[in-house]
Design an enzyme around this catalytic site. Structure first.
Site, PDB file in Angstrom:
ATOM      1  N   GLY A  63      -7.648 -17.740   7.228  1.00  0.00           N
ATOM      2  CA  GLY A  63      -6.631 -17.890   8.266  1.00  0.00           C
ATOM      3  C   GLY A  63      -6.460 -16.712   9.199  1.00  0.00           C
ATOM      4  O   GLY A  63      -5.859 -16.849  10.260  1.00  0.00           O
ATOM      5  N   ASP A 118      -2.342 -14.279   7.462  1.00  0.00           N
ATOM      6  CA  ASP A 118      -1.888 -15.057   8.616  1.00  0.00           C
ATOM      7  C   ASP A 118      -0.397 -15.358   8.536  1.00  0.00           C
ATOM      8  O   ASP A 118       0.338 -15.160   9.492  1.00  0.00           O
ATOM      9  CB  ASP A 118      -2.710 -16.361   8.760  1.00  0.00           C
ATOM     10  CG  ASP A 118      -2.797 -17.159   7.465  1.00  0.00           C
ATOM     11  OD1 ASP A 118      -2.201 -16.755   6.441  1.00  0.00           O
ATOM     12  OD2 ASP A 118      -3.479 -18.208   7.463  1.00  0.00           O
ATOM     13  N   ASP A 121       4.669 -17.122   3.279  1.00  0.00           N
ATOM     14  CA  ASP A 121       5.450 -18.342   3.044  1.00  0.00           C
ATOM     15  C   ASP A 121       6.285 -18.123   1.776  1.00  0.00           C
ATOM     16  O   ASP A 121       7.288 -17.430   1.811  1.00  0.00           O
ATOM     17  CB  ASP A 121       4.457 -19.510   2.941  1.00  0.00           C
ATOM     18  CG  ASP A 121       5.111 -20.866   2.782  1.00  0.00           C
ATOM     19  OD1 ASP A 121       6.268 -21.021   3.169  1.00  0.00           O
ATOM     20  OD2 ASP A 121       4.443 -21.783   2.259  1.00  0.00           O
ATOM     21  N   LYS A 149       7.650 -17.007   7.272  1.00  0.00           N
ATOM     22  CA  LYS A 149       8.641 -18.077   7.038  1.00  0.00           C
ATOM     23  C   LYS A 149       9.682 -17.525   6.076  1.00  0.00           C
ATOM     24  O   LYS A 149       9.610 -17.745   4.864  1.00  0.00           O
ATOM     25  CB  LYS A 149       7.962 -19.280   6.389  1.00  0.00           C
ATOM     26  CG  LYS A 149       7.280 -20.211   7.341  1.00  0.00           C
ATOM     27  CD  LYS A 149       6.880 -21.471   6.579  1.00  0.00           C
ATOM     28  CE  LYS A 149       5.740 -22.163   7.272  1.00  0.00           C
ATOM     29  NZ  LYS A 149       5.196 -23.246   6.437  1.00  0.00           N
ATOM     30  N   PHE A 170       5.497 -26.624   9.273  1.00  0.00           N
ATOM     31  CA  PHE A 170       4.083 -26.406   8.984  1.00  0.00           C
ATOM     32  C   PHE A 170       3.355 -26.165  10.311  1.00  0.00           C
ATOM     33  O   PHE A 170       3.327 -27.027  11.180  1.00  0.00           O
ATOM     34  CB  PHE A 170       3.461 -27.580   8.231  1.00  0.00           C
ATOM     35  CG  PHE A 170       2.102 -27.231   7.710  1.00  0.00           C
ATOM     36  CD1 PHE A 170       1.968 -26.531   6.519  1.00  0.00           C
ATOM     37  CD2 PHE A 170       0.960 -27.555   8.425  1.00  0.00           C
ATOM     38  CE1 PHE A 170       0.716 -26.155   6.049  1.00  0.00           C
ATOM     39  CE2 PHE A 170      -0.297 -27.192   7.961  1.00  0.00           C
ATOM     40  CZ  PHE A 170      -0.419 -26.498   6.769  1.00  0.00           C
ATOM     41  N   VAL A 171       2.794 -24.986  10.450  1.00  0.00           N
ATOM     42  CA  VAL A 171       2.194 -24.607  11.729  1.00  0.00           C
ATOM     43  C   VAL A 171       0.673 -24.525  11.643  1.00  0.00           C
ATOM     44  O   VAL A 171       0.116 -24.270  10.576  1.00  0.00           O
ATOM     45  CB  VAL A 171       2.760 -23.261  12.238  1.00  0.00           C
ATOM     46  CG1 VAL A 171       4.240 -23.377  12.545  1.00  0.00           C
ATOM     47  CG2 VAL A 171       2.515 -22.142  11.230  1.00  0.00           C
ATOM     48  N   ASP A 177      -4.879 -23.466   9.634  1.00  0.00           N
ATOM     49  CA  ASP A 177      -5.472 -24.803   9.569  1.00  0.00           C
ATOM     50  C   ASP A 177      -4.551 -25.821   8.925  1.00  0.00           C
ATOM     51  O   ASP A 177      -3.570 -25.493   8.259  1.00  0.00           O
ATOM     52  CB  ASP A 177      -6.741 -24.760   8.723  1.00  0.00           C
ATOM     53  CG  ASP A 177      -6.418 -24.629   7.225  1.00  0.00           C
ATOM     54  OD1 ASP A 177      -5.641 -23.734   6.876  1.00  0.00           O
ATOM     55  OD2 ASP A 177      -6.917 -25.432   6.418  1.00  0.00           O
ATOM     56  N   ARG A 183      -7.961 -24.586  13.513  1.00  0.00           N
ATOM     57  CA  ARG A 183      -8.022 -23.117  13.534  1.00  0.00           C
ATOM     58  C   ARG A 183      -8.343 -22.605  14.930  1.00  0.00           C
ATOM     59  O   ARG A 183      -8.024 -21.462  15.283  1.00  0.00           O
ATOM     60  CB  ARG A 183      -9.099 -22.616  12.560  1.00  0.00           C
ATOM     61  CG  ARG A 183      -8.778 -22.860  11.090  1.00  0.00           C
ATOM     62  CD  ARG A 183      -9.652 -21.971  10.221  1.00  0.00           C
ATOM     63  NE  ARG A 183      -9.694 -22.377   8.825  1.00  0.00           N
ATOM     64  CZ  ARG A 183      -8.802 -22.009   7.899  1.00  0.00           C
ATOM     65  NH1 ARG A 183      -7.785 -21.269   8.233  1.00  0.00           N
ATOM     66  NH2 ARG A 183      -8.928 -22.410   6.655  1.00  0.00           N
TER      67      ARG A 183
END
Ligand code: 5GP
Ligand code: MG
Length: 219
Positions: A63, A118, A121, A149, A170-171, A177, A183
């Site tokens: 990512g 990346d 979470d 997040k 959810f990004v 991805d 991506r």
């Protein structure tokens, strides 16, 4: 004791989703220009932190590809680069067994390390990777993530450098991805829930898995 200020999630005026992605991306969270500006600032913050010490950057695959490529071109301190491949498997977002798909090769003992991911979470990934890196006895480790997040945290872990705090969506895009897709988007956008709420048949017809994000997270 002064209370810790709540993290402010900046409200940015959303840019229109490029026509090609309108069916799949609900809205743009950060445009390519916003990202570029913030990444330059992050590089300045990182340079100030490490002064002129040689840095080992450990970047988590896959990512971070775009973020890392943009970030390091703005870093003028001496550095060496290595990657760790990390995938998290399990049923739902609650289980997070980490699988290493690529191990670190550079020796980080006594070194200044910057760990790049990346998105932060639940924090399980960074928590485990940090423990693994600390066991290798670096001089110090700092962490840098593009997105954070904040509300989703399970492990007690914070990043030292954060591009943008974001709400719980959810990004995808800019390296991130969904089932290895998206991506290549130059912006960060919120994936349309229909992309993971469609039934299995609909998903097969569309050529996409009907998995909910988080059931298997490739880092
Ligand atoms: P954590 O271990 O902190 O729960 O999750 C970190 C990893 O989960 C990230 O490196 C990323 O691969 C994945 N992840 C978490 N949230 C998102 C998201 O909103 N979009 C994408 N594409 N990946 C995410
Ligand atoms: Mg990742």
């Amino acid at each position: 004791m002064t209370p810790k200020p709540a993290t402010v999630i900046p409200r940015v005026r959303s840019r229109p989703v490029p026509a090609r992605w309108q069916g799949e991306v609900e809205h743009v969270l950060f445009s390519d220009r916003q990202i570029a500006r913030r990444v330059r600032e992050l590089a300045t913050e990182i340079e100030a932190e490490f002064q002129d010490r040689e840095l080992v950057i450990v970047s988590l695959l896959n990512g971070t590809v775009m973020f890392l490529a943009d970030l390091i071109r703005h870093l003028s301190l001496p550095l060496r680069l290595d990657f760790m491949g990390v995938s998290s498997y399990g049923a739902g977002t609650e289980s997070g067994e980490l699988v290493y798909t690529k191990e670190l090769r550079l020796d980080v003992r006594g070194r200044d390390v910057l760990l790049v991911d990346d998105i932060l979470d639940t924090g399980r990934t960074l928590h485990k990777v940090l423990a693994k890196l600390r066991a290798l006895k670096p001089r110090r480790i700092k962490t840098c993530v593009l997105l954070d997040k904040v509300a989703r945290r399970v492990e007690k872990v914070q990043a030292d450098f954060v591009g943008f705090p974001i709400p719980d969506h959810f990004v995808v895009g800019y390296g991130l991805d969904y089932a290895e897709r998206y991506r290549n988007l130059p912006f960060v956008g919120v994936l349309h829930p229909r992309m993971y709420q469609t039934g299995a048949d609909a998903a097969v017809i569309a050529g996409r898995p009907a998995k909910k994000p988080g059931t298997r997270k490739s880092a």
